[in-house]
Write an enzyme that holds these catalytic residues in place. Structure first.
Site, mmCIF file in Angstrom:
data_model
loop_
_atom_site.group_PDB
_atom_site.id
_atom_site.type_symbol
_atom_site.label_atom_id
_atom_site.label_comp_id
_atom_site.label_asym_id
_atom_site.label_seq_id
_atom_site.Cartn_x
_atom_site.Cartn_y
_atom_site.Cartn_z
ATOM 1 N N LYS A 112 10.357 23.546 7.666
ATOM 2 C CA LYS A 112 10.717 22.941 6.392
ATOM 3 C C LYS A 112 11.983 23.930 5.858
ATOM 4 O O LYS A 112 11.832 24.993 6.028
ATOM 5 C CB LYS A 112 9.719 23.111 5.417
ATOM 6 C CG LYS A 112 9.420 22.041 4.564
ATOM 7 C CD LYS A 112 8.237 21.995 3.636
ATOM 8 C CE LYS A 112 8.260 20.950 2.648
ATOM 9 N NZ LYS A 112 6.898 21.448 1.994
HETATM 10 C C1 E4P Z 1 6.417 18.843 -0.569
HETATM 11 O O1 E4P Z 1 6.499 19.052 0.597
HETATM 12 C C2 E4P Z 1 6.128 19.573 -1.437
HETATM 13 O O2 E4P Z 1 5.537 20.700 -1.084
HETATM 14 C C3 E4P Z 1 5.454 19.162 -2.627
HETATM 15 O O3 E4P Z 1 5.094 17.833 -2.592
HETATM 16 C C4 E4P Z 1 5.945 19.762 -4.106
HETATM 17 O O4 E4P Z 1 5.058 18.888 -5.119
HETATM 18 P P1 E4P Z 1 5.056 19.566 -6.479
HETATM 19 O O5 E4P Z 1 6.385 19.051 -7.038
HETATM 20 O O6 E4P Z 1 3.864 18.949 -7.125
HETATM 21 O O7 E4P Z 1 5.113 21.136 -6.480
#
Ligand code: E4P
Length: 214
Positions: A84
């Site tokens: 990522k």
């Molecule tokens: C996605 O890959 C992220 O880890 C995640 O969905 C972020 O979510 P949040 O905005 O609730 O922190």
């Protein structure tokens, strides 16, 4: 649309996988930081031992060289690790190198259709538009999912869209309707997806009738 679970917590991952509906896992540095007394590589080993599908592990470096080094190390942990990478010019340089090496990537923190298109052209396997965080600032996160899905369909782009930052069940339904390939969903929301008062009422009535039979 497939489901991924958005967590680094083993209890949540085990429980979600036992349901048979989850195909992968996404983590991020904030989620990993909540897990005490375990190193990130060890947690990734635990997750990949259980989960055969994509497991996203995020790099911390901000420069392309650092991201490439970190990403290669993380990818060596298991063949189903997806690296990522944040949506920056350096991030996309790294994505391009990973693509050539056959390492899957998830470009995160996507807040515009142009960012998604750039990430796809750099060779991203997945793009993650953050629905909830856009809603938080008064935009419509799901409109972004629709725009990306339309652009990818028009141009035959194979990069998959992961609807991320999912906050409630309606986000899940709408992400599916708007063409997300995957929604990455917190454990709490996965639990909420099962709930319907008429299901509970129906089970209660069936049992009452069964128990009252003569
Ligand atoms: C996605 O890959 C992220 O880890 C995640 O969905 C972020 O979510 P949040 O905005 O609730 O922190």
């Amino acid at each position: 649309m497939k489901f991924f679970i958005d967590t680094a917590n083993m209890d949540e991952i085990k429980e979600a996988f036992s349901l048979g509906v989850v195909a992968g896992v996404t983590t991020n540095p904030s989620l990993v930081a909540k897990e005490k007394n375990v190193s990130f590589p060890d947690r990734l080993r635990e997750i990949t031992a259980l989960v055969p599908g994509s497991v996203s592990a995020e790099v911390i470096a901000l420069d392309a060289e650092g991201m490439i080094k970190e990403g290669r190390e993380l990818a060596a942990i298991a063949p189903n690790i997806t690296i990522k990478v944040p949506m920056t010019p350096d991030g996309l340089k790294a994505v391009n190198v990973f693509a050539k090496e056959g390492i899957k990537t998830n470009v995160t923190l996507i807040f515009s259709a142009n960012q998604a298109l750039l990430a796809a052209r750099a060779g991203a396997s997945y793009v993650s538009p953050f629905v909830g965080r856009l809603d938080d600032i008064g935009h419509n996160g799901l409109d972004l999912v629709s725009a990306i899905a339309e652009i990818f369909a028009i141009h035959d782009i194979e990069t998959e869209i992961i609807a991320a930052s999912i906050r409630h069940p309606q986000h899940v339904t709408d992400a599916a309707l708007r063409g997300a390939h995957i929604a990455t969903v917190p454990y709490k929301v996965i639990q909420q997806l099962f709930n319907h008062p008429l299901t509970d009422k129906g089970i209660e009535a069936f049992l009452a009738d069964w128990n009252a039979r003569s």
